[in-house]
Scaffold this active site. Sequence first.
Site, PDB file in Angstrom:
ATOM      1  CG  LEU A  29      -1.809  -1.213   1.424  1.00 42.10           C
ATOM      2  CD1 LEU A  29      -2.631  -1.052   2.693  1.00 42.10           C
ATOM      3  CD2 LEU A  29      -2.691  -1.463   0.216  1.00 42.10           C
ATOM      4  CG  ASP A  30      -0.606   4.687  -2.203  1.00 42.69           C
ATOM      5  OD1 ASP A  30      -1.513   4.631  -1.342  1.00 42.69           O
ATOM      6  OD2 ASP A  30      -0.830   5.000  -3.383  1.00 42.69           O
ATOM      7  CD  GLN A  31       1.749   8.635  -0.372  1.00 42.40           C
ATOM      8  OE1 GLN A  31       2.223   7.551  -0.661  1.00 42.40           O
ATOM      9  NE2 GLN A  31       1.990   9.732  -1.083  1.00 42.40           N
TER      10      GLN A  31
END
Length: 189
Positions: free
Chosen positions: A63-65
């Site tokens: 996942l990203d931010q």
Amino acid sequence: MLKATGTVAPAMHVVFPCFSSRPLILPLRSTKTFKPLSCFKQQGGKGMNGVHEIELKVRDYELDQFGVVNNAVYANYCQHGQHEFMETIGINCDEVSRSGEALAVSELTIKFLAPLRSGCKFVVKTRISGTSMTRIYFEQFIFKLPNQEPILEAKGMAVWLDKRYRPVCIPSYIRSNFGHFQRQHVVEY
């Protein structure tokens, strides 16, 4: 190995049936070298012919931010789908690599349709849409499970590389595997 003739063949339009955008234009040495495979029909779902499917699950570290799968991770999903597909038709990418040769993706276009989040289960569908003496053209789709929501469409091209990482003709035994696969999955349009 291909022999240079000093002439350039006109660019050939390669149309991937699942994409409504303009066709991908690929320059080919000869317009006679591209062999479209008749092994698929766009039907969606589990009924797609000539398609390899693998189910995966999103892991937290992908996942990203923003809490969705990072765009770069989708290329990894596609590569995993390609490797699994190749293995089902008798081509072990690890063995090819150990021999010093490689089947390398030289082009990959990804169209993102919807995000995946942590814990989402999804299926990567891979199919070969055509071959030439030196190239393999493929299409991939990612659908979220269980409702088959479209997440991603990808199209790409892979080339065979020799021990010096120079493009060469795809070995005959590899082309034979694709031909065998095609004969097993022929459908009418």
